[in-house]
Design a protein around this motif. Structure first.
Motif, short mmCIF file in Angstrom:
data_model
loop_
_atom_site.label_atom_id
_atom_site.label_comp_id
_atom_site.label_asym_id
_atom_site.label_seq_id
_atom_site.Cartn_x
_atom_site.Cartn_y
_atom_site.Cartn_z
N THR A 122 13.14 -46.30 17.15
CA THR A 122 12.83 -47.46 16.30
C THR A 122 14.11 -48.17 15.88
O THR A 122 15.08 -47.52 15.49
N ASP A 123 14.10 -49.48 15.97
CA ASP A 123 15.24 -50.25 15.49
C ASP A 123 15.43 -49.95 14.00
O ASP A 123 14.46 -49.98 13.24
N PRO A 124 16.64 -49.63 13.55
CA PRO A 124 16.84 -49.25 12.15
C PRO A 124 16.44 -50.32 11.15
O PRO A 124 15.94 -50.00 10.07
N VAL A 125 16.63 -51.58 11.50
CA VAL A 125 16.21 -52.66 10.60
C VAL A 125 14.69 -52.68 10.50
O VAL A 125 14.13 -52.86 9.41
N GLU A 126 14.00 -52.47 11.62
CA GLU A 126 12.54 -52.42 11.59
C GLU A 126 12.05 -51.24 10.76
O GLU A 126 11.04 -51.33 10.07
N ALA A 127 12.76 -50.12 10.82
CA ALA A 127 12.39 -48.95 10.02
C ALA A 127 12.50 -49.26 8.53
O ALA A 127 11.63 -48.90 7.74
N VAL A 128 13.56 -49.95 8.14
CA VAL A 128 13.75 -50.32 6.74
C VAL A 128 12.68 -51.34 6.31
O VAL A 128 12.15 -51.26 5.20
N ILE A 129 12.37 -52.28 7.18
CA ILE A 129 11.34 -53.27 6.87
C ILE A 129 9.99 -52.58 6.65
O ILE A 129 9.27 -52.86 5.68
N ALA A 130 9.64 -51.65 7.54
CA ALA A 130 8.36 -50.94 7.42
C ALA A 130 8.32 -50.13 6.12
O ALA A 130 7.30 -50.10 5.42
N ALA A 131 9.42 -49.46 5.78
CA ALA A 131 9.48 -48.67 4.55
C ALA A 131 9.37 -49.56 3.32
O ALA A 131 8.73 -49.20 2.32
N THR A 132 9.98 -50.74 3.39
CA THR A 132 9.92 -51.68 2.27
C THR A 132 8.51 -52.21 2.07
O THR A 132 8.04 -52.36 0.93
N GLU A 133 7.81 -52.46 3.15
CA GLU A 133 6.42 -52.92 3.05
C GLU A 133 5.54 -51.84 2.44
O GLU A 133 4.66 -52.12 1.62
N GLU A 134 5.78 -50.58 2.82
CA GLU A 134 5.02 -49.48 2.22
C GLU A 134 5.32 -49.36 0.73
O GLU A 134 4.44 -49.09 -0.09
N SER A 135 6.58 -49.58 0.37
CA SER A 135 6.97 -49.53 -1.04
C SER A 135 6.24 -50.58 -1.86
O SER A 135 5.74 -50.30 -2.95
N LEU A 136 6.14 -51.80 -1.32
CA LEU A 136 5.45 -52.87 -2.05
C LEU A 136 3.96 -52.55 -2.21
O LEU A 136 3.39 -52.74 -3.29
N ARG A 137 3.35 -52.06 -1.16
CA ARG A 137 1.93 -51.70 -1.26
C ARG A 137 1.71 -50.62 -2.32
O ARG A 137 0.72 -50.64 -3.05
N ILE A 194 10.56 -43.63 -4.28
CA ILE A 194 11.80 -43.35 -3.55
C ILE A 194 11.53 -42.32 -2.46
O ILE A 194 12.00 -42.43 -1.32
N ARG A 195 10.76 -41.30 -2.81
CA ARG A 195 10.41 -40.28 -1.82
C ARG A 195 9.58 -40.87 -0.69
O ARG A 195 9.73 -40.48 0.48
N LEU A 196 8.69 -41.81 -1.03
CA LEU A 196 7.88 -42.48 -0.02
C LEU A 196 8.76 -43.24 0.96
O LEU A 196 8.60 -43.14 2.18
N VAL A 197 9.71 -44.02 0.44
CA VAL A 197 10.62 -44.79 1.29
C VAL A 197 11.45 -43.85 2.15
O VAL A 197 11.61 -44.07 3.36
N GLU A 198 11.97 -42.80 1.54
CA GLU A 198 12.79 -41.84 2.28
C GLU A 198 11.97 -41.19 3.40
O GLU A 198 12.45 -41.03 4.52
#
Length: 226
Positions: free
Chosen positions: A78-93, A64-68
């Motif tokens: 940065t487009d907010p949707v792109e920011a969420v997509i990038a954070a989600t990809e980091e979460s999966l990794r 959660i801290r990583l995503v935040e």
């Protein structure tokens, strides 16, 4: 003790606990038994975990801290949707960096209702975080439901990719599946922007074979966009 050693101790306790839960049954394993098998004190266990049902989730708070952090540190333009997509990809990794833990937890949550409920709660923390970020960063004229809908959609694609990976015993390409899903989200957003920015054209056409062929062609083109 360094933060890395503290984290490793936390993971070791969790992995020991999950092994005991699978071998002896969740209800039959006490915190004392987990402490003994982990070669730590009961107090140390509770220093890392507030309750027994948290023992299977040593990674979620850090993730959660990583995503935040990913969201907060995204560039202002940065487009907010792109920011969420990038954070989600980091979460999966990050999920996939400890495959055995994820696979073991999957087995547990399928047979222990308490842990399944806890898993649902943990996932909701991610959705709440991304929903809040989108609500604060989407354009002011965005539909009021959009932040909730996008957060839920992106999370659903993430869970689908991770779920397929664990059900396949870690043999699928979860990252590629997630990226494909995120491309679908981008196409959806692009189509919405194009549609909302374009005027509508209404027309009455004669019902002829030629008209039907043209309308079919237009429909097929629209489906390709979506």
């Amino acid at each position: 003790m360094t933060s890395r050693r503290i984290l490793e101790t936390k993971y070791r306790i969790s992995e020991t606990a999950m092994a005991l839960f699978l071998e002896e049954g969740y209800a039959n394993v006490t915190v004392e038994a987990v402490a003994e098998a982990s070669s730590v004190s009961r107090r140390t266990v509770f220093r890392h975990f507030e309750s027994k049902d948290e023992l299977a989730f040593p990674d979620h708070t850090e993730r959660i801290r990583l995503v935040e952090r990913c969201l907060v540190e995204s560039a202002p333009d940065t487009d907010p949707v792109e920011a969420v997509i990038a954070a989600t990809e980091e979460s999966l990794r990050d999920f996939l960096s400890r495959p055995e833990l994820v696979l073991r937890r999957y087995k547990l949550t399928r047979v222990v209702p308490e842990l399944r409920k806890r898993e649902v709660i943990e996932h909701e923390r991610y959705v709440a975080l991304t929903r809040s970020f989108l609500r604060d960063h989407l354009p002011a004229d965005a539909p009021p439901f959009q932040s909730m809908a996008l957060a839920a959609l992106i999370d659903a694609i993430h869970r689908s990719a991770l779920g397929n990976w664990v059900r396949g015993g870690g043999r699928t390409d979860a990252v590629a599946e997630l990226k494909a899903g995120m491309e679908w989200v981008r196409r959806l957003m692009a189509h919405q922007s194009t549609f909302s920015a374009s005027p509508l054209l209404l027309a009455s056409l004669p019902d002829t074979p030629h008209t039907r062929r043209v309308l079919t062609s237009l429909r097929d083109a629209a489906e390709e966009v979506l």
